[in-house]
Design a protein around this motif. Sequence first.
Motif, PDB file in Angstrom:
ATOM      1  N   VAL A 172     -55.186   1.202  20.190  1.00  0.00           N
ATOM      2  CA  VAL A 172     -55.056   2.370  19.313  1.00  0.00           C
ATOM      3  C   VAL A 172     -56.452   2.761  18.841  1.00  0.00           C
ATOM      4  O   VAL A 172     -57.274   1.905  18.540  1.00  0.00           O
ATOM      5  CB  VAL A 172     -54.152   2.042  18.097  1.00  0.00           C
ATOM      6  N   ARG A 191     -45.296   2.933  25.150  1.00  0.00           N
ATOM      7  CA  ARG A 191     -46.248   3.506  24.189  1.00  0.00           C
ATOM      8  C   ARG A 191     -45.965   2.986  22.787  1.00  0.00           C
ATOM      9  O   ARG A 191     -44.863   2.542  22.493  1.00  0.00           O
ATOM     10  CB  ARG A 191     -46.149   5.029  24.202  1.00  0.00           C
ATOM     11  N   ASN A 192     -46.980   3.072  21.915  1.00  0.00           N
ATOM     12  CA  ASN A 192     -46.865   2.656  20.511  1.00  0.00           C
ATOM     13  C   ASN A 192     -46.338   1.227  20.410  1.00  0.00           C
ATOM     14  O   ASN A 192     -45.267   0.966  19.896  1.00  0.00           O
ATOM     15  CB  ASN A 192     -45.971   3.614  19.728  1.00  0.00           C
ATOM     16  N   THR A 202     -54.082  -0.464  26.360  1.00  0.00           N
ATOM     17  CA  THR A 202     -54.961   0.542  25.774  1.00  0.00           C
ATOM     18  C   THR A 202     -54.870   0.450  24.253  1.00  0.00           C
ATOM     19  O   THR A 202     -53.786   0.625  23.691  1.00  0.00           O
ATOM     20  CB  THR A 202     -54.543   1.956  26.225  1.00  0.00           C
ATOM     21  N   LEU A 212     -51.113  -1.537  20.043  1.00  0.00           N
ATOM     22  CA  LEU A 212     -51.671  -0.867  21.213  1.00  0.00           C
ATOM     23  C   LEU A 212     -51.111   0.541  21.311  1.00  0.00           C
ATOM     24  O   LEU A 212     -49.973   0.801  20.937  1.00  0.00           O
ATOM     25  CB  LEU A 212     -51.314  -1.635  22.484  1.00  0.00           C
ATOM     26  N   GLU A 213     -51.909   1.432  21.859  1.00  0.00           N
ATOM     27  CA  GLU A 213     -51.430   2.774  22.154  1.00  0.00           C
ATOM     28  C   GLU A 213     -50.462   2.736  23.335  1.00  0.00           C
ATOM     29  O   GLU A 213     -49.456   3.438  23.355  1.00  0.00           O
ATOM     30  CB  GLU A 213     -52.610   3.676  22.468  1.00  0.00           C
ATOM     31  N   GLN A 214     -50.769   1.857  24.308  1.00  0.00           N
ATOM     32  CA  GLN A 214     -49.941   1.812  25.520  1.00  0.00           C
ATOM     33  C   GLN A 214     -50.159   0.514  26.285  1.00  0.00           C
ATOM     34  O   GLN A 214     -51.254  -0.031  26.305  1.00  0.00           O
ATOM     35  CB  GLN A 214     -50.322   2.986  26.424  1.00  0.00           C
ATOM     36  N   THR A 261     -60.154  -0.568  27.476  1.00  0.00           N
ATOM     37  CA  THR A 261     -58.866  -1.143  27.850  1.00  0.00           C
ATOM     38  C   THR A 261     -59.075  -2.592  28.268  1.00  0.00           C
ATOM     39  O   THR A 261     -60.174  -2.983  28.660  1.00  0.00           O
ATOM     40  CB  THR A 261     -58.210  -0.367  29.010  1.00  0.00           C
TER      41      THR A 261
END
Length: 82
Positions: A64, A29-30, A62, A8-10, A69
């Motif tokens: 990647v 994040r990440n 969220t 996930l991005e976040q 979402t």
Amino acid sequence: DRPQLLPLEQIEVQLVRGTKTLGSLARVRNVLPGRYTFGITGRGPAGGRLPAGTFALRVIATPVGGGDTDQRTVPFTIVRPR
């Protein structure tokens, strides 16, 4: 056609009361696939003690590279002794 675990991005954890979002309690994040634990302390986004009542945690993921979402809401109640 098998389910996949993707990074996930976040991930964001928001505090909600009724229809009002009170703020963000955590943002990571990440995020790699795995299990994550967040401790809830009974304090709001600004650090103040939450009053007795019903609240909810909204967890927003969220992905990647874009896309929709995903979110889940977990209700909880704070009870203060009399």
